[in-house]
Design a protein around this motif. Sequence first.
Motif, PDB file in Angstrom:
ATOM      1  N   VAL A  80       0.881  -1.168   0.000  1.00 23.20           N
ATOM      2  CA  VAL A  80       0.000   0.000   0.000  1.00 23.20           C
ATOM      3  C   VAL A  80       0.916   1.215   0.000  1.00 23.20           C
ATOM      4  O   VAL A  80       1.745   1.373   0.899  1.00 23.20           O
ATOM      5  N   LEU A  81       0.787   2.048  -1.029  1.00 26.19           N
ATOM      6  CA  LEU A  81       1.590   3.258  -1.133  1.00 26.19           C
ATOM      7  C   LEU A  81       0.738   4.442  -0.699  1.00 26.19           C
ATOM      8  O   LEU A  81      -0.309   4.711  -1.294  1.00 26.19           O
ATOM      9  N   VAL A  82       1.171   5.137   0.343  1.00 26.26           N
ATOM     10  CA  VAL A  82       0.468   6.320   0.839  1.00 26.26           C
ATOM     11  C   VAL A  82       1.190   7.525   0.268  1.00 26.26           C
ATOM     12  O   VAL A  82       2.365   7.752   0.582  1.00 26.26           O
ATOM     13  N   THR A  83       0.487   8.270  -0.581  1.00 26.91           N
ATOM     14  CA  THR A  83       1.166   9.364  -1.276  1.00 26.91           C
ATOM     15  C   THR A  83       0.329  10.628  -1.364  1.00 26.91           C
ATOM     16  O   THR A  83      -0.880  10.563  -1.591  1.00 26.91           O
ATOM     17  N   PRO A  84       0.989  11.777  -1.221  1.00 25.65           N
ATOM     18  CA  PRO A  84       0.322  13.030  -1.545  1.00 25.65           C
ATOM     19  C   PRO A  84       0.453  13.258  -3.052  1.00 25.65           C
ATOM     20  O   PRO A  84       1.139  12.497  -3.746  1.00 25.65           O
ATOM     21  N   GLU A  85      -0.210  14.279  -3.515  1.00 27.35           N
ATOM     22  CA  GLU A  85      -0.044  14.703  -4.908  1.00 27.35           C
ATOM     23  C   GLU A  85       0.580  16.086  -4.914  1.00 27.35           C
ATOM     24  O   GLU A  85       0.023  17.024  -4.347  1.00 27.35           O
ATOM     25  N   VAL A 112      -3.046   2.138  -3.800  1.00 27.02           N
ATOM     26  CA  VAL A 112      -2.588   3.469  -3.422  1.00 27.02           C
ATOM     27  C   VAL A 112      -3.628   4.129  -2.530  1.00 27.02           C
ATOM     28  O   VAL A 112      -4.834   4.034  -2.788  1.00 27.02           O
ATOM     29  N   VAL A 113      -3.145   4.777  -1.484  1.00 29.36           N
ATOM     30  CA  VAL A 113      -3.973   5.663  -0.665  1.00 29.36           C
ATOM     31  C   VAL A 113      -3.406   7.057  -0.924  1.00 29.36           C
ATOM     32  O   VAL A 113      -2.283   7.357  -0.523  1.00 29.36           O
ATOM     33  N   SER A 114      -4.168   7.870  -1.641  1.00 26.39           N
ATOM     34  CA  SER A 114      -3.658   9.182  -2.051  1.00 26.39           C
ATOM     35  C   SER A 114      -4.457  10.301  -1.403  1.00 26.39           C
ATOM     36  O   SER A 114      -5.630  10.147  -1.088  1.00 26.39           O
ATOM     37  N   TYR A 115      -3.787  11.436  -1.240  1.00 23.22           N
ATOM     38  CA  TYR A 115      -4.449  12.589  -0.637  1.00 23.22           C
ATOM     39  C   TYR A 115      -3.936  13.863  -1.294  1.00 23.22           C
ATOM     40  O   TYR A 115      -2.836  13.898  -1.846  1.00 23.22           O
ATOM     41  N   GLY A 116      -4.773  14.881  -1.275  1.00 22.85           N
ATOM     42  CA  GLY A 116      -4.380  16.152  -1.871  1.00 22.85           C
ATOM     43  C   GLY A 116      -5.540  17.121  -1.905  1.00 22.85           C
ATOM     44  O   GLY A 116      -6.489  16.998  -1.141  1.00 22.85           O
ATOM     45  N   ARG A 117      -5.437  18.033  -2.831  1.00 29.72           N
ATOM     46  CA  ARG A 117      -6.494  19.027  -2.977  1.00 29.72           C
ATOM     47  C   ARG A 117      -7.720  18.364  -3.606  1.00 29.72           C
ATOM     48  O   ARG A 117      -8.039  17.234  -3.284  1.00 29.72           O
ATOM     49  N   ARG A 141      -7.376  -2.189  -9.117  1.00 31.05           N
ATOM     50  CA  ARG A 141      -8.245  -1.096  -9.524  1.00 31.05           C
ATOM     51  C   ARG A 141      -8.634  -0.198  -8.356  1.00 31.05           C
ATOM     52  O   ARG A 141      -8.649   1.007  -8.459  1.00 31.05           O
ATOM     53  N   ASP A 142      -8.955  -0.812  -7.226  1.00 30.99           N
ATOM     54  CA  ASP A 142      -9.480  -0.071  -6.078  1.00 30.99           C
ATOM     55  C   ASP A 142      -8.379   0.689  -5.347  1.00 30.99           C
ATOM     56  O   ASP A 142      -7.296   0.147  -5.104  1.00 30.99           O
ATOM     57  N   THR A 143      -8.678   1.932  -5.003  1.00 33.54           N
ATOM     58  CA  THR A 143      -7.761   2.777  -4.245  1.00 33.54           C
ATOM     59  C   THR A 143      -8.572   3.567  -3.217  1.00 33.54           C
ATOM     60  O   THR A 143      -9.803   3.550  -3.243  1.00 33.54           O
ATOM     61  N   VAL A 144      -7.867   4.265  -2.344  1.00 32.90           N
ATOM     62  CA  VAL A 144      -8.516   5.208  -1.433  1.00 32.90           C
ATOM     63  C   VAL A 144      -8.066   6.598  -1.859  1.00 32.90           C
ATOM     64  O   VAL A 144      -6.871   6.863  -1.963  1.00 32.90           O
ATOM     65  N   VAL A 145      -9.031   7.464  -2.125  1.00 31.42           N
ATOM     66  CA  VAL A 145      -8.764   8.817  -2.596  1.00 31.42           C
ATOM     67  C   VAL A 145      -9.285   9.800  -1.549  1.00 31.42           C
ATOM     68  O   VAL A 145     -10.442   9.712  -1.129  1.00 31.42           O
ATOM     69  N   LEU A 146      -8.423  10.732  -1.137  1.00 30.33           N
ATOM     70  CA  LEU A 146      -8.774  11.669  -0.066  1.00 30.33           C
ATOM     71  C   LEU A 146      -8.678  13.109  -0.563  1.00 30.33           C
ATOM     72  O   LEU A 146      -7.682  13.796  -0.321  1.00 30.33           O
ATOM     73  N   PRO A 147      -9.722  13.601  -1.268  1.00 31.00           N
ATOM     74  CA  PRO A 147      -9.701  14.994  -1.694  1.00 31.00           C
ATOM     75  C   PRO A 147      -9.966  15.934  -0.525  1.00 31.00           C
ATOM     76  O   PRO A 147     -10.774  15.622   0.356  1.00 31.00           O
ATOM     77  N   CYS A 148      -9.277  17.045  -0.510  1.00 30.98           N
ATOM     78  CA  CYS A 148      -9.450  18.056   0.551  1.00 30.98           C
ATOM     79  C   CYS A 148      -9.527  17.373   1.918  1.00 30.98           C
ATOM     80  O   CYS A 148     -10.452  17.606   2.702  1.00 30.98           O
ATOM     81  N   ASP A 171     -12.128  -0.164   3.626  1.00 30.10           N
ATOM     82  CA  ASP A 171     -12.576  -1.538   3.846  1.00 30.10           C
ATOM     83  C   ASP A 171     -12.721  -2.297   2.533  1.00 30.10           C
ATOM     84  O   ASP A 171     -12.342  -3.465   2.430  1.00 30.10           O
ATOM     85  N   SER A 172     -13.233  -1.634   1.518  1.00 23.96           N
ATOM     86  CA  SER A 172     -13.356  -2.254   0.198  1.00 23.96           C
ATOM     87  C   SER A 172     -11.982  -2.568  -0.388  1.00 23.96           C
ATOM     88  O   SER A 172     -11.759  -3.648  -0.953  1.00 23.96           O
ATOM     89  N   VAL A 173     -11.049  -1.638  -0.257  1.00 23.88           N
ATOM     90  CA  VAL A 173      -9.688  -1.850  -0.755  1.00 23.88           C
ATOM     91  C   VAL A 173      -9.046  -3.038  -0.049  1.00 23.88           C
ATOM     92  O   VAL A 173      -8.381  -3.870  -0.682  1.00 23.88           O
ATOM     93  N   LEU A 174      -9.232  -3.152   1.250  1.00 21.57           N
ATOM     94  CA  LEU A 174      -8.656  -4.272   1.991  1.00 21.57           C
ATOM     95  C   LEU A 174      -9.238  -5.604   1.528  1.00 21.57           C
ATOM     96  O   LEU A 174      -8.513  -6.602   1.440  1.00 21.57           O
ATOM     97  N   ASP A 175     -10.525  -5.638   1.209  1.00 19.36           N
ATOM     98  CA  ASP A 175     -11.136  -6.857   0.657  1.00 19.36           C
ATOM     99  C   ASP A 175     -10.471  -7.251  -0.657  1.00 19.36           C
ATOM    100  O   ASP A 175     -10.083  -8.405  -0.861  1.00 19.36           O
ATOM    101  N   ARG A 176     -10.348  -6.290  -1.561  1.00 21.26           N
ATOM    102  CA  ARG A 176      -9.766  -6.571  -2.885  1.00 21.26           C
ATOM    103  C   ARG A 176      -8.288  -6.934  -2.775  1.00 21.26           C
ATOM    104  O   ARG A 176      -7.802  -7.845  -3.443  1.00 21.26           O
ATOM    105  N   LEU A 177      -7.577  -6.221  -1.920  1.00 24.71           N
ATOM    106  CA  LEU A 177      -6.150  -6.485  -1.764  1.00 24.71           C
ATOM    107  C   LEU A 177      -5.916  -7.887  -1.207  1.00 24.71           C
ATOM    108  O   LEU A 177      -4.988  -8.584  -1.631  1.00 24.71           O
TER     109      LEU A 177
END
Length: 195
Positions: A80-85, A112-117, A141-148, A171-177
């Motif tokens: 799992v890669l945790v990354t900003p943009e 990927v678990v990503s976060y940014g604007r 395919r499944d990721t976690v996206v954290l806008p704002c 939780d969905s990402v963990l199922d798929r992973l």
Amino acid sequence: MAENGTLRMVVIVGSTRAGRFGPTVAEWFVGRARRRPEWDVDLVDLARAGLPETLPDLDDELPRPVRALAPRLAAADAFVLVTPEYNRGFPAPLKTAIDWYHDQWCAKPVTVVSYGRESGGRYATEQLRQVLTEVHAVTIRDTVVLPCYWDEFAADGGWPRPASECVAAADSVLDRLSWWAYALREARARRPYRP
């Protein structure tokens, strides 16, 4: 213990900037993963890993920090890669961390678990998909996206709010992973992957 044994997940915090939000995101995701019996989680913070920024010639000996991290990555069943943009891309230290290794990524699932604007890191995720293809990783395919993401703080200062959409996404990402990690581990055991 899961039916097919415990899976090893390596979560990598990709930002090394001062004041970064990545460790908060990573700790939250790791906490969700550790609630599941199938996951044994190893958290790697690139700000502490000490990987050199410059890659050597092919015949040079690998630096000690690179050698130290290699077995942790090799033991992974999933990443799992945790990354900003930053400027529509992911941070340079994360690219360097990917480039230091090859076999450790091969035929293993990555999310990927990503976060940014407003984009929430979607551009960074798409770039990571392209890069990870070259090291023969399998991006799911499944990721976690954290806008704002700053809007998700609760009144008590906790992050994220309990009713946040990212909780269901994680939780969905963990199922798929899990599915991909078991499937690819079994495939690698039956027929070693040769890049």
